[in-house]
Design an enzyme around this catalytic site. Structure first.
Site, PDB file in Angstrom:
ATOM      1  N   LYS A  68      86.563  31.211  83.034  1.00  0.00           N
ATOM      2  CA  LYS A  68      86.608  31.427  81.580  1.00  0.00           C
ATOM      3  C   LYS A  68      87.515  32.589  81.186  1.00  0.00           C
ATOM      4  O   LYS A  68      88.078  32.608  80.087  1.00  0.00           O
ATOM      5  CB  LYS A  68      85.197  31.697  81.052  1.00  0.00           C
ATOM      6  CG  LYS A  68      84.295  30.485  81.077  1.00  0.00           C
ATOM      7  CD  LYS A  68      84.588  29.551  79.918  1.00  0.00           C
ATOM      8  CE  LYS A  68      83.535  28.470  79.796  1.00  0.00           C
ATOM      9  NZ  LYS A  68      83.844  27.542  78.680  1.00  0.00           N
ATOM     10  N   SER A  97      76.387  30.762  75.970  1.00  0.00           N
ATOM     11  CA  SER A  97      75.166  31.130  76.693  1.00  0.00           C
ATOM     12  C   SER A  97      75.500  31.895  77.955  1.00  0.00           C
ATOM     13  O   SER A  97      74.612  32.273  78.700  1.00  0.00           O
ATOM     14  CB  SER A  97      74.372  29.882  77.043  1.00  0.00           C
ATOM     15  OG  SER A  97      75.102  29.110  77.969  1.00  0.00           O
ATOM     16  N   ASP A 112      77.220  12.817  77.763  1.00  0.00           N
ATOM     17  CA  ASP A 112      78.094  12.384  76.657  1.00  0.00           C
ATOM     18  C   ASP A 112      79.518  12.075  77.132  1.00  0.00           C
ATOM     19  O   ASP A 112      80.195  11.207  76.587  1.00  0.00           O
ATOM     20  CB  ASP A 112      78.112  13.405  75.500  1.00  0.00           C
ATOM     21  CG  ASP A 112      78.766  14.724  75.863  1.00  0.00           C
ATOM     22  OD1 ASP A 112      78.418  15.280  76.931  1.00  0.00           O
ATOM     23  OD2 ASP A 112      79.620  15.215  75.093  1.00  0.00           O
TER      24      ASP A 112
END
Lengths: 331, 331
Positions: free
Chosen positions: A59, A85, A219
Site C-alpha cells: 500500500k 481498516s 463480488d
C-alpha cells in the site's frame, strides 16, 4: 498522467513515472523461492515479498505516489484524509510522517488493534466509526469538513496515482522474474491487481493474471462471471481482513479486460496456506496474502494454467495480529 | 585441515576452505534491517538470516562440510549416524539425501514432531530414545553397531569440520556488514559461535562477540565466569529447544579465548523477542534465534558495549512448531 479528478486508469508510462517518483522511499522487495512448495505443486513459484515493504504491505507504493503528486499540484500543503481498516491507513500515516504532513484516518470498528496502534505510532490521527459504508462515508465527510479546504482524500484504490504506484510491483516482477508466465494476486478494491495488469500486459501480454478472492467475499468472482461489476451486498466476513472492499469503479474495467480468472478460496484454505507459508518460507504472511498462496496451490486444476510453469505469487502484506490468529489446523 | 580425529579447532584458512566446499550447496543468506528496532534500541542492527538457510538453520553448513570431507577420505560411502532433537538431524538427513547416502538419526523423545517429520521427509531413518545423555549415547552405539564399519558419526558441534562450516557465517557477515563492531549469537554446544569467533577474530579482531544463553540453561554463563568448562547437571527446560546442549570440549577453549560476554535471557524475554521479530521483520524466527534477539536488546546495558554501533544478530534458525507455541504475551 491524468489528473486524479479525471478518473482514468493509468497507462504503463504513468506506472514507469510512478516508479521513478517513489524510488527514493520504497524498498525493492526480494523474490523468494521454495523447492519444497515447487515439488508439492509442480510449478516454479516466485514469491514477491511486499510483506517486507515499508509499513508491511504494498500500500505504501500507491500512497507515496498519490501524495507526492498531490503536493506537486498545490501551493499549500495538503491535509491527508483516508479511510481504511489497516494497511492503507498505515501507508497514509507513514507517508504523511515522511512528508511532514498531517494524516486523519477513519478506521471502522473492526480494524485490528495492531493496525490502529501502528497508525498512531506514525503520528496519524485515528477516528473510529461503525462498520457500514454509509457510516464510514459520513464520518469521512465530517473529518474533511473539520480540516477545511486543504483536506485531500486519498482513496485506497479508485485513484489513478494509487493504481500507478501499485503497478510498480508488476514492473519489478518482470525485471526480477523475466521468465514469468503467470501472476497470482489477491484482490480487494483492485488497486494492486489493476496496476499489475496494466504494467505486465503492456510489456509482456502473454502473462496470465489470476485474482485470488475469499469465497466469503465473492463480488469479484460474480462480476467476472457476469462480465459486469456486481455490487457487494453486505460486509463480508473473512479472516482476510484486507480483502473486504468492493471492487472499484476505476479498477473494474481493467480487471474485466485483463484477468485470466478469479480463483475463490475458502477460509480453511487461507488458514492452511498461511501456516504452510510461515513454515516453508519462514516469512510472516498476512491472511490476505495467504489467499494468493491458497489460490496458487489450486492453479494446477484450471485448464487455463496448461503450459504455465513459472508462477509469481504476490505476498501483498505481513501485518498479522499475532494475538488473535486461529490455531494451526491439525493435518 | 586437521583430521576430524585430531580434535583441534579449525583455523580461519580451514573456514575459507569450508566456504569453497559448501558453496554449491548452501544459500548465501541475506541481511535484514529494521528502522523500528534500531530506533527502539539505539543500535544499527543487521540480522543475518540463517532461518532462510536450507533445512531452516545454519546447521546445514557444518554438516555439508563434514560429510563432504568424510567422503573424500574414504573408499566406501559412509553411513551417517547422528543424534539431535532437531536442526542438526534435519541437516544430516538433507545432506545424506543430496549426496546419495543413508542417514540414521537418534532423536530423543522431546524432539518436536515437526522436526522428526522433516527428517523422515528427507529420507532419514529415525530412532527414538529417552531424554538422558547416557540413554542417547547407548542408542547411538547400538545404531552404529547395526550399521557396521561404514557407520560414521557426525557430531553436532565437537568436530572441526562442523565448526569450520558454521564459521562460514562469520566470513559472510564480514563481507555483508563490513562496518560490524559486535555480533550476537545464541550458544548451545558452541559449534556456530566458535566458528564465528575463529573467522571474525582472525580477520577483524576488534569485533566483540556476545553469546546469548537462556537463564534456564546457564552452563556457558557459569563457565565464562569461572573461566573453566563447568558441566551441565541435568537437561535444562527452556522454550529454546535448540539451546539445551552442554558446551563442547573442542568449542569451549575457543569461546574462553574470544567471547566478550555471555548474556543470559529469561523465557519471557525469549518469547517477547520472538513475537517482536515476527511483527517487525516479518520473518519466522525460532525460539533459539529469538534468544539472540533478546540478548541484543539488553546489550546497551553492558559497559562492554560502549562505542558499539553496528550489531549483527545471527538468526540461527526458523524451525518452529507452530502448533505448540505459547500465545503472544499481552503488553
Amino acid at each position: 498522467m491524468a489528473n486524479p479528478l479525471d478518473d482514468v486508469p493509468p497507462t504503463v508510462d504513468d506506472i514507469r513515472k510512478a516508479a521513478e517518483t517513489i524510488k527514493p522511499f520504497i524498498y525493492r522487495t526480494p523474490i523468494m523461492t521454495s523447492t519444497s512448495l515447487d515439488e508439492m505443486h509442480g510449478f516454479n513459484f516466485y514469491f514477491k515479498c511486499e510483506n517486507f515493504q515499508r509499513t508491511g504491505s504494498f500500500k505504501f507504493r500507491g500512497c507515496m505516489n498519490a501524495v507526492t503528486n498531490v503536493c506537486l499540484n498545490r501551493d499549500t500543503p495538503p491535509i491527508l484524509v483516508a479511510f481504511s481498516s489497516g494497511n492503507h491507513a498505515q501507508a497514509v500515516a507513514k507517508t504523511a510522517q515522511l512528508k511532514g504532513l498531517k494524516a486523519h484516518i477513519v478506521m471502522p470498528s473492526y480494524s485490528p488493534a495492531v493496525k490502529i496502534n501502528s497508525v498512531k505510532d506514525f503520528g496519524g490521527s485515528v477516528y473510529g466509526c461503525g462498520t457500514l459504508m454509509p457510516e464510514i462515508m459520513s464520518k469521512i465527510e465530517e473529518v474533511k469538513k473539520e480540516q477545511g479546504e486543504n483536506a485531500v482524500m486519498i482513496h485506497p484504490y479508485d485513484n489513478p496515482y494509487v493504481m500507478a504506484g501499485q503497478g510498480t510491483v508488476g514492473l519489478e516482477i518482470l525485471e526480477q522474474v523475466p521468465n514469468v508466465d503467470a501472476i497470482v494476486v489477491a484482490v480487494s478494491g483492485g488497486g494492486l491487481i489493476s496496476g499489475i495488469c496494466i504494467a505486465v500486459k503492456s510489456i509482456k501480454p502473454s502473462v496470465k493474471i489470476y485474482a485470488a478472492e475469499p469465497e466469503n467475499v465473492g463480488d469479484k468472482y460474480r462480476s467476472f462471471l457476469a462480465k459486469k461489476r456486481i455490487p457487494m451486498e453486505s460486509r463480508p466476513k473473512t479472516i482476510a481482513d484486507g480483502l473486504t472492499a468492493p471492487i472499484g469503479s476505476l479498477t473494474w474495467p481493467v480487471l474485466q479486460e485483463h484477468l485470466t480468472d478469479v480463483i475463490p478460496v475458502t477460509e480453511e484454505e487461507i488458514i492452511s496456506a498461511m501456516y504452510l507459508s510461515w513454515e516453508r518460507l519462514k516469512i510472516i504472511v498476512e491472511p490476505s496474502a495467504a489467499a494468493a498462496f491458497a489460490a496458487s496451490f489450486k492453479l494446477k486444476h484450471l485448464s487455463s494454467s496448461i503450459g504455465v510453469q513459472n508462477v509469481c505469487v504476490v505476498v501483498c502484506g505481513g501485518n498479522v495480529d499475532l494475538a488473535s490468529i486461529p490455531p494451526k489446523p491439525s493435518t
